[in-house]
Design a protein around this motif. Structure first.
Motif, PDB file in Angstrom:
ATOM      1  N   ALA A  23       0.836  -1.211   0.000  1.00  0.00           N
ATOM      2  CA  ALA A  23       0.000   0.000   0.000  1.00  0.00           C
ATOM      3  C   ALA A  23       0.870   1.261   0.000  1.00  0.00           C
ATOM      4  O   ALA A  23       0.593   2.228  -0.723  1.00  0.00           O
ATOM      5  CB  ALA A  23      -0.923  -0.009   1.225  1.00  0.00           C
ATOM      6  N   PHE A  24       1.951   1.255   0.794  1.00  0.00           N
ATOM      7  CA  PHE A  24       2.869   2.411   0.817  1.00  0.00           C
ATOM      8  C   PHE A  24       3.478   2.632  -0.574  1.00  0.00           C
ATOM      9  O   PHE A  24       3.614   3.772  -1.031  1.00  0.00           O
ATOM     10  CB  PHE A  24       4.014   2.178   1.809  1.00  0.00           C
ATOM     11  N   ALA A  25       3.870   1.533  -1.225  1.00  0.00           N
ATOM     12  CA  ALA A  25       4.529   1.635  -2.545  1.00  0.00           C
ATOM     13  C   ALA A  25       3.558   2.227  -3.569  1.00  0.00           C
ATOM     14  O   ALA A  25       3.944   3.078  -4.378  1.00  0.00           O
ATOM     15  CB  ALA A  25       5.015   0.264  -2.994  1.00  0.00           C
ATOM     16  N   GLN A  26       2.308   1.794  -3.527  1.00  0.00           N
ATOM     17  CA  GLN A  26       1.310   2.345  -4.456  1.00  0.00           C
ATOM     18  C   GLN A  26       1.106   3.826  -4.205  1.00  0.00           C
ATOM     19  O   GLN A  26       1.115   4.645  -5.115  1.00  0.00           O
ATOM     20  CB  GLN A  26      -0.023   1.614  -4.281  1.00  0.00           C
ATOM     21  N   GLN A  27       0.958   4.152  -2.936  1.00  0.00           N
ATOM     22  CA  GLN A  27       0.695   5.544  -2.549  1.00  0.00           C
ATOM     23  C   GLN A  27       1.828   6.480  -2.977  1.00  0.00           C
ATOM     24  O   GLN A  27       1.590   7.594  -3.424  1.00  0.00           O
ATOM     25  CB  GLN A  27       0.520   5.569  -1.022  1.00  0.00           C
ATOM     26  N   THR A  28       3.075   6.019  -2.834  1.00  0.00           N
ATOM     27  CA  THR A  28       4.228   6.887  -3.114  1.00  0.00           C
ATOM     28  C   THR A  28       4.826   6.630  -4.502  1.00  0.00           C
ATOM     29  O   THR A  28       5.882   7.182  -4.831  1.00  0.00           O
ATOM     30  CB  THR A  28       5.330   6.677  -2.044  1.00  0.00           C
ATOM     31  N   GLU A  29       4.183   5.733  -5.255  1.00  0.00           N
ATOM     32  CA  GLU A  29       4.606   5.392  -6.623  1.00  0.00           C
ATOM     33  C   GLU A  29       6.047   4.901  -6.682  1.00  0.00           C
ATOM     34  O   GLU A  29       6.840   5.317  -7.520  1.00  0.00           O
ATOM     35  CB  GLU A  29       4.380   6.586  -7.565  1.00  0.00           C
ATOM     36  N   GLN A  30       6.369   4.013  -5.751  1.00  0.00           N
ATOM     37  CA  GLN A  30       7.699   3.387  -5.727  1.00  0.00           C
ATOM     38  C   GLN A  30       7.602   2.009  -6.375  1.00  0.00           C
ATOM     39  O   GLN A  30       6.672   1.246  -6.075  1.00  0.00           O
ATOM     40  CB  GLN A  30       8.170   3.229  -4.275  1.00  0.00           C
ATOM     41  N   ASP A  31       8.580   1.697  -7.235  1.00  0.00           N
ATOM     42  CA  ASP A  31       8.562   0.424  -7.947  1.00  0.00           C
ATOM     43  C   ASP A  31       9.255  -0.650  -7.100  1.00  0.00           C
ATOM     44  O   ASP A  31      10.471  -0.815  -7.163  1.00  0.00           O
ATOM     45  CB  ASP A  31       9.288   0.611  -9.290  1.00  0.00           C
ATOM     46  N   LEU A  32       8.463  -1.343  -6.288  1.00  0.00           N
ATOM     47  CA  LEU A  32       9.058  -2.383  -5.449  1.00  0.00           C
ATOM     48  C   LEU A  32       8.080  -3.525  -5.218  1.00  0.00           C
ATOM     49  O   LEU A  32       6.873  -3.366  -5.341  1.00  0.00           O
ATOM     50  CB  LEU A  32       9.523  -1.797  -4.111  1.00  0.00           C
ATOM     51  N   SER A  33       8.655  -4.687  -4.881  1.00  0.00           N
ATOM     52  CA  SER A  33       7.826  -5.816  -4.460  1.00  0.00           C
ATOM     53  C   SER A  33       8.162  -6.122  -3.002  1.00  0.00           C
ATOM     54  O   SER A  33       9.265  -5.792  -2.531  1.00  0.00           O
ATOM     55  CB  SER A  33       8.106  -7.051  -5.325  1.00  0.00           C
ATOM     56  N   TYR A  34       7.228  -6.722  -2.283  1.00  0.00           N
ATOM     57  CA  TYR A  34       7.442  -7.012  -0.856  1.00  0.00           C
ATOM     58  C   TYR A  34       6.746  -8.331  -0.531  1.00  0.00           C
ATOM     59  O   TYR A  34       5.556  -8.492  -0.756  1.00  0.00           O
ATOM     60  CB  TYR A  34       6.850  -5.879  -0.006  1.00  0.00           C
ATOM     61  N   GLU A  35       7.523  -9.283  -0.024  1.00  0.00           N
ATOM     62  CA  GLU A  35       6.945 -10.607   0.259  1.00  0.00           C
ATOM     63  C   GLU A  35       7.271 -11.060   1.689  1.00  0.00           C
ATOM     64  O   GLU A  35       8.176 -10.511   2.328  1.00  0.00           O
ATOM     65  CB  GLU A  35       7.488 -11.632  -0.741  1.00  0.00           C
ATOM     66  N   ALA A  36       6.533 -12.052   2.160  1.00  0.00           N
ATOM     67  CA  ALA A  36       6.809 -12.649   3.474  1.00  0.00           C
ATOM     68  C   ALA A  36       7.642 -13.898   3.260  1.00  0.00           C
ATOM     69  O   ALA A  36       7.276 -14.752   2.449  1.00  0.00           O
ATOM     70  CB  ALA A  36       5.499 -13.005   4.166  1.00  0.00           C
ATOM     71  N   LEU A  37       8.782 -13.999   3.944  1.00  0.00           N
ATOM     72  CA  LEU A  37       9.657 -15.162   3.779  1.00  0.00           C
ATOM     73  C   LEU A  37       9.845 -15.890   5.108  1.00  0.00           C
ATOM     74  O   LEU A  37      10.215 -15.278   6.111  1.00  0.00           O
ATOM     75  CB  LEU A  37      11.019 -14.719   3.229  1.00  0.00           C
TER      76      LEU A  37
END
Ligand code: ATR
Length: 276
Positions: A23-37
């Protein structure tokens, strides 16, 4: 190329961090992925190194790896050094792995900005002296409370923390029985007791008039500690959902140099929790 981030824990399936950071990445238009490992309990460092080899940029670290992350970091911020725990790791362009702890900032931001509580001059009590508490002491003292008391079942652990942070403000320690006759304006529960639906033994008149209570845990139903707080005169009983989102926002800022807004994400998480 999309930058990779992740949260490491064990267990990890329940983690809300992917939802928060996406949600933060969408809001700030940052190109990133985030996963649980999921890392094996005895192999955090190996899992993290593998992640770096596969273009991992940074990670959040949760139970039980905050100590392992502290050891893995090649460079620590002063606050992480003192807390002895790391919840945020990142690798810089020279390949150096840095560690920081954002839990305390998260708690203080939730208290002071979201809940509009001024901690300056207040009598603050923290229940518990484990890993979760260690990380929040320094940022709380930075708000200049009149006093910060650490009360713990095992008194020696509270004493050690009070000694460790003595240079940062008016901090003292005690056992639960010593709380008799004392009153506080803000009481923070950092014990693991809530997890088991349990409560430390607290005197009935612990809360000063207008007191606010904060449980570092959160759950769909009100936590046992927050129920106790409302039953004993607290004007506010806040759970740790805001701390979770604020610590994530601080990590995001460290990695990306952008401070995301937290209010909408918090509202979405609360709604999802209520509907679960
Ligand atoms: P965390 O990383 O969540 O802080 P921890 O380091 O194991 O976990 O610390 C747990 C804290 O909760 C400790 O302060 C512990 O008290 P002790 O130091 O005496 O063990 C506290 N705690 C756990 N269960 C409790 C209970 N039933 N009543 C009171 N305190 C409890």
């Amino acid at each position: 190329m999309t930058d990779r981030y992740a949260v490491f824990g064990n267990p990890i399936a329940h983690s809300k961090s992917p939802q928060i950071h996406t949600a933060f990445a969408q809001q700030t238009e940052q190109d990133l992925s985030y996963e649980a490992l999921l890392a094996p309990v005895d192999a955090f460092s190996e899992s993290f190194n593998e992640f770096l080899q596969r273009q991992g940029k940074g990670a959040n670290i949760t139970v039980p790896f905050k100590q392992d992350a502290y050891e893995r970091a090649e460079s620590l911020t002063p606050r992480a050094q003192r807390a002895g725990a790391v919840n945020t790791l990142w690798q810089d362009e020279q390949g150096v792995v840095h560690g920081d702890t954002t839990d305390g900032v998260g708690l203080v931001r939730d208290l002071t900005q979201n809940q509009q509580l001024d901690l300056k001059g207040k009598r603050i009590l923290i229940l518990g002296a484990g890993g979760a508490v260690r990380g929040v002491i320094e940022p709380i003292l930075a708000e200049q409370p009149a006093q910060l008391v650490i009360a713990n079942r095992t008194v020696s652990k509270a004493e050690q923390l009070a000694e460790l942070f003595a240079d940062f403000g008016a901090i003292s320690s005690c056992g639960f029985a010593d709380l008799a006759g004392q009153q506080f304006d803000v009481v923070v529960n950092g014990t693991a007791a809530s997890l088991a639906g349990d409560l430390p033994p607290l005197p009935d008149d612990l809360l000063a008039e207008g007191a606010a209570c904060y449980d570092m845990m959160y759950s769909k139903e009100i936590t046992v500690f927050n129920q106790w707080a409302l039953d004993h005169g607290a004007v506010k009983a806040i759970d740790g959902l805001g701390m979770l989102v604020e610590q994530a926002a601080e990590s995001f800022n460290i990695w990306r140099g952008v401070q995301p807004k937290t209010d909408q994400v918090m509202a979405q998480l609360r709604e999802a929790l209520n509907q679960s």
